[in-house]
Design an enzyme around this catalytic site. Structure first.
Site, PDB file in Angstrom:
ATOM      1  N   HIS A 182       0.842  -1.204   0.000  1.00  0.00           N
ATOM      2  CA  HIS A 182       0.000   0.000   0.000  1.00  0.00           C
ATOM      3  C   HIS A 182       0.871   1.245   0.000  1.00  0.00           C
ATOM      4  O   HIS A 182       1.748   1.396   0.845  1.00  0.00           O
ATOM      5  CB  HIS A 182      -0.930   0.001   1.217  1.00  0.00           C
ATOM      6  CG  HIS A 182      -2.100  -0.916   1.056  1.00  0.00           C
ATOM      7  ND1 HIS A 182      -3.178  -0.909   1.922  1.00  0.00           N
ATOM      8  CD2 HIS A 182      -2.364  -1.884   0.142  1.00  0.00           C
ATOM      9  CE1 HIS A 182      -4.060  -1.810   1.535  1.00  0.00           C
ATOM     10  NE2 HIS A 182      -3.584  -2.420   0.463  1.00  0.00           N
ATOM     11  N   LYS A 185       1.127  -0.634  15.109  1.00  0.00           N
ATOM     12  CA  LYS A 185       2.535  -0.724  15.515  1.00  0.00           C
ATOM     13  C   LYS A 185       2.902  -1.979  16.299  1.00  0.00           C
ATOM     14  O   LYS A 185       4.090  -2.238  16.498  1.00  0.00           O
ATOM     15  CB  LYS A 185       2.903   0.510  16.351  1.00  0.00           C
ATOM     16  CG  LYS A 185       2.930   1.788  15.547  1.00  0.00           C
ATOM     17  CD  LYS A 185       4.035   1.751  14.519  1.00  0.00           C
ATOM     18  CE  LYS A 185       3.957   2.895  13.550  1.00  0.00           C
ATOM     19  NZ  LYS A 185       4.335   2.488  12.183  1.00  0.00           N
TER      20      LYS A 185
END
Ligand code: APR
Ligand code: PHB
Length: 394
Positions: free
Chosen positions: A77, A301
């Site tokens: 992406h 994360k």
């Protein structure tokens, strides 16, 4: 001690992505390890987890020689979308930072690492019960555990605590030395997984007056969506129909027609917290991943932080074994924490900006809306988000 005695260089607690990646990278650099995992292989491979990989994590998986399927099946992406106040805007990672992210489920990363491990790297001791570290502040640490009713002792030079938030290793750092920082958010994420095509080619993060929503995916035929919900909610109260209707409402008239609905193959509610425990090392015990820190999933994360800890820890252990140089081991905690705190800040910021904490008429809600309006119009603000999302340098 009666029972079985074994020996290795690094005793690793936990066969999550952190422990598995560490074992693999150590092996590539000629350092032996044994992984002790409390659960079964099936259980570990069936956990549904997030799936956005920073470029640095992809490079580590390449270095570990387990990136072939990721490159075949992962989705690269170049950006992400944000929807708020009836407005959609895109953060162009490639244009702003020259970097991208890869959408590839953490479950798949774990399966690839387990397959590589079992293809000849070394042992994973599944269903190891009562794993207990001993003498971590000596130069001969040990791990004891029970397997099939027999006592075992694993003697090692170092112990890597990759046993997640609920593991044993963090509590082996004496409490008078330990400092814990925590923020528990007053809401949860209801996640739904369904074999339907995603509503967009890229992820969409949405702020809505009734709460956050996220459109993500696992592949071009499997979608993953999340909505902010109350922690008191019972998943049984959330029928698939109700979830799809709420998603369409929060994403608004521009996105809703593209949301393909279907039966859920998994749905659950998860709490959100920010958590850091310091120090990340004590004697010859080193913590990596969720055993030392938790981030809310809004910044994607969790897995990437476990990977960066492992990068620093592997580098330090290899310097010890290759060159007898212990400086990197000495500063491991400090080095890893410096990157952890930045990712904690980014994850807290994304969570604070995109979730419902107060009524829409509140000052706080207006600040959120102003922050998003600034983000939509400012290249500088978009660059700050992009460089954190794609991953800060190691
Ligand atoms: N003894 C042995 N194994 C244990 C013990 C124990 N006492 N306690 C936990 N484990 C195992 C768990 O069963 C799990 O397989 O340790 C592993 C820890 O794995 P994770 O929780 O996945 O942690 P980590 O490898 O640090 O990966 C962090 O996982 O939860 C996600 O969002 C998080 O993406 C992040 C990533
Ligand atoms: C996911 O795909 O599960 C996902 C993606 C991005 C996030 C969190 C979860 O921020």
């Amino acid at each position: 001690m009666a029972g079985v005695r074994e020996r290795t260089q690094v005793g690793i607690i936990g066969a999550g992505p952190g422990g598995l990646l560490l074992a693999r990278l150590l092996k590539i650099h000629g350092v032996d390890s044994v992984i002790l995992e409390a659960r079964t292989r099936d259980y570990v491979e069936s956990r549904i987890r997030a799936g956005v990989l920073e470029q640095g994590t992809v490079s580590l998986l390449e270095e570990a020689g387990v990136a072939d399927r990721l490159h075949r099946e992962g989705l690269v992406h170049d950006g992400v979308e944000i929807a708020a106040d009836g407005r959609r805007f895109r953060i162009d990672f490639r244009d702003l930072t020259g970097k991208t992210v890869t959408v590839y489920g953490q479950t798949e990363v774990t399966k690839d690492l387990i397959a590589a491990r079992l293809a000849g790297d070394g042992a994973i001791v599944w269903e190891a019960a009562d794993v207990t570290p001993h003498d971590v502040d000596s130069d001969r640490p040990r791990l004891t555990y029970r397997l099939a009713g027999r006592e075992h002792e694993l003697q090692c030079d170092f112990i890597a605590g990759c046993d997640g938030y609920h593991g044993v290793s963090r509590n082996c750092v004496p409490s008078f030395l330990r400092q814990e920082f925590e923020r528990v958010y007053p809401f949860g994420w209801l996640g739904i997984l369904a074999d339907v095509p995603p509503c967009s080619d890229e992820l969409i993060y949405a702020r809505h007056e009734d709460g956050f929503a996220l459109a993500s995916m696992r592949s071009r035929t499997r979608s993953r969506y999340y909505i902010q919900c109350s922690l008191d909610d019972d998943i049984a109260e959330w029928s698939d129909e109700r979830i799809w209707a709420e998603l369409k409402r929060r994403f608004g008239p521009e996105v809703a027609p593209h949301i393909v609905t279907g039966p859920s193959i998994e749905k659950s509610i998860a709490p959100l917290r920010s958590f850091v425990s310091t120090p990340m090392q004590h004697g010859r015990l080193f913590l990596a991943g969720d055993s030392a820190h938790i981030v809310p999933p809004t910044g994607a994360k969790g897995l990437n932080l476990a990977a960066s800890d492992v990068h620093y820890l592997c580098r330090a252990l290899v310097a010890h074994y290759r060159r007898g140089d212990d400086r990197l081991l000495g500063s491991y905690g400090e080095t890893a924490l410096a990157r952890v705190w930045k990712a904690e800040r980014f994850s807290w910021w994304m969570t604070s900006m995109l979730h419902k904490f107060h009524d829409e008429a509140s000052f706080e809600a207006q600040m959120q809306r102003a922050e998003l309006a600034y983000l939509a119009d400012s290249r500088a603000a978009q660059t700050a988000l992009a460089e954190n999302y794609v991953g800060l340098p190691f």
